[in-house]
Design an enzyme around this catalytic site. Structure first.
Site, PDB file in Angstrom:
ATOM      1  N   ASP A 113       9.898   6.403   0.482  1.00 42.87           N
ATOM      2  CA  ASP A 113      11.168   5.995   1.087  1.00 42.87           C
ATOM      3  C   ASP A 113      11.723   4.754   0.405  1.00 42.87           C
ATOM      4  OD1 ASP A 113      11.233   8.081   2.814  1.00 42.87           O
ATOM      5  OD2 ASP A 113      11.329   6.879   4.643  1.00 42.87           O
ATOM      6  N   ASP A 141       4.145   7.833   2.257  1.00 44.55           N
ATOM      7  CA  ASP A 141       5.250   7.898   3.208  1.00 44.55           C
ATOM      8  C   ASP A 141       6.152   6.671   3.007  1.00 44.55           C
ATOM      9  OD1 ASP A 141       6.774   8.628   5.348  1.00 44.55           O
ATOM     10  OD2 ASP A 141       5.218   8.417   6.863  1.00 44.55           O
ATOM     11  N   LYS A 180      -5.762   0.880  -1.421  1.00 42.29           N
ATOM     12  CA  LYS A 180      -6.146  -0.489  -1.051  1.00 42.29           C
ATOM     13  C   LYS A 180      -7.662  -0.587  -1.176  1.00 42.29           C
ATOM     14  CE  LYS A 180      -4.074  -3.352   1.227  1.00 42.29           C
ATOM     15  NZ  LYS A 180      -3.610  -4.707   0.818  1.00 42.29           N
ATOM     16  N   ASP A 206       0.220  -2.720  -1.586  1.00 40.12           N
ATOM     17  CA  ASP A 206       1.170  -3.803  -1.276  1.00 40.12           C
ATOM     18  C   ASP A 206       1.844  -4.299  -2.557  1.00 40.12           C
ATOM     19  OD1 ASP A 206      -1.401  -4.609  -1.954  1.00 40.12           O
ATOM     20  OD2 ASP A 206      -1.348  -6.455  -0.779  1.00 40.12           O
TER      21      ASP A 206
END
Ligand code: NAD
Length: 367
Positions: free
Chosen positions: A255, A251, A194, A227
């Site tokens: 997933d 993380d 980011k 994002d």
């Protein structure tokens, strides 16, 4: 192809020993038929080690892991040990392995086997043939940075603090793994941070860019905000090859990518350390799933994630591309033949147990 490479097997708790038994059968096949055998030792980790030794990982087991060329792990934990204090829980054994072996690079492939494309929450055409690799930095970033804690302010309000920190060397070593991986795959790296709102992200982007310029100009590099990456993963996942990102974003994104593939029982992983003078890296291979207490001991667990983790070991620790391809092709074949454990069952397929799935993979490896 004889080897005297050392392999430590930590089957762990719950379904760990059941799935690991199937991994061992595949290894036995290679030992018998391709003279490819490892010096293999078994040790306890997690709840079973607490029961026997009072600790989730003994110093002796840790020492063996440090000496091993690769460690294969099943899973740890379960309701029996849930009420122990945090410092004595089964998971501490796993955390100690990761910490002492300095495993900073976590490889999480998201691979969709054609036969399972309908199990994804996305449309078949978006995921069929998907093969991406999420590379997560595992030992730095906001999970470990200081200052951290919860403090009480003079006005009585409380404040929680965590700090996102990355140094040049931490960024460069994981970026290097990403470029090396990409060279053996689709030759593309997407670096994710980011940088629009975080200084650590700005540094991340600068360091990845300069390493790319200096040493990996042949690899296609792009940058993406985290994002946007989350959106792109569910919009058009096949645009990616290797995604490299920090601990926190990794993380979440790993997933998210995992769910594109449909089932926990299919997901392998690898965690690698830095190479030593001989080029050997400490390495731990484990399925992403846990100990599945609800199905443990019932011959219901899917052993394919553990078998695919072992295949990653053959590729990344031992450079055995042909044998890795053989195992992956065998998994593809049993799925194409319609064999399914309960977690991936579809109507029209044949439901099999853990052992039968393992046997089928060995038969398919044989060819
Ligand atoms: P889990 O992954 O064990 O199970 C989640 C669900 O997926 C369950 O319904 C389970 O039956 C199913 N499942 C998981 N693996 C499967 C397989 N190979 N085949 C078929 N079905 C499978 O996660 P959980 O229930 O949140 O955790 C159970 C225990 O495992 C807890 O003690 C947890 O701390 C531990 N855990 C360990 C690890 C690890 O060792 N790396 C990872 C996650 C959870």
């Amino acid at each position: 192809m004889p080897t005297n490479k050392k392999l430590l097997i930590l089957a762990g708790d719950g379904i760990g020993p059941e799935v690991m038994a199937q991994v061992k059968r595949v290894l036995e096949w290679f030992a018998k038929n391709q003279a490819l055998s490892f010096d293999t030792e078994d040790e306890l980790v997690g709840g079973c080690s607490i029961d026997k030794h009072g600790v989730p990982l003994t110093d002796a087991a840790m020492a063996k892991a440090m000496k091993a060329d690769a460690v294969l792990l099943g899973a740890v934990g379960g309701p029996k040990w849930d009420n122990l204090p945090f410092a004595q829980k089964p998971e501490r054994g796993l955390l100690r392995l990761r910490k002492d072996m300095e495993l900073f690079a976590n490889l999480r492939p998201a691979l969709v086997f054609d036969a399972l494309a309908d199990a994804s929450s996305l449309k078949r055409e978006l995921v069929a043939g998907l093969d991406i690799m999420i590379l997560r930095e595992l030992t730095g970033g906001v999970y470990f940075g200081s200052p951290r804690g919860i403090e009480t302010l003079p006005n009585g309000e409380r404040r929680g603090i965590n700090t996102q920190v990355y140094t040049t060397s931490e960024i460069v070593r994981v970026a290097r793994v990403a470029f090396e991986l990409a060279r053996k795959r689709g030759n593309k790296v997407c670096s994710v941070e980011k940088a629009n709102v975080m200084e650590s992200g700005v540094l991340w982007r600068e360091e990845v860019t300069s390493l790319h310029k200096a040493e990996y100009g042949d690899v296609e590099l792009s940058h993406m905000y985290a994002d946007n990456c989350a959106m792109q993963l569910v919009r058009q996942p096949k645009q990616f090859d290797v995604i490299v990102t920090d601990n926190l974003f990794g993380d979440l994104l790993s997933d998210c990518a995992a769910m594109l593939t449909g089932s926990l029982g299919m997901l392998p992983s690898a965690s690698l350390g830095a190479p030593d003078a001989t080029g050997r890296r400490k390495a731990l291979y484990e399925p992403v799933h846990g100990t599945a207490p609800d199905i443990a001991g019932k011959d219901l667990a899917n052993p394919l994630a553990a078998i695919l983790s072992m295949a990653m070991m053959l590729r990344y620790s031992f450079g055995l591309a042909e044998q890795t391809d053989r195992v992956e092709a065998a998994v593809r074949r049993v799925l194409a033949e319609g064999l399914r454990t309960g977690d991936i069952f579809q109507s029209g397929c044949r439901r099999v147990g853990t052992r039968e799935m393992g046997e089928a993979v060995v038969a398919a490896v044989r060819g």
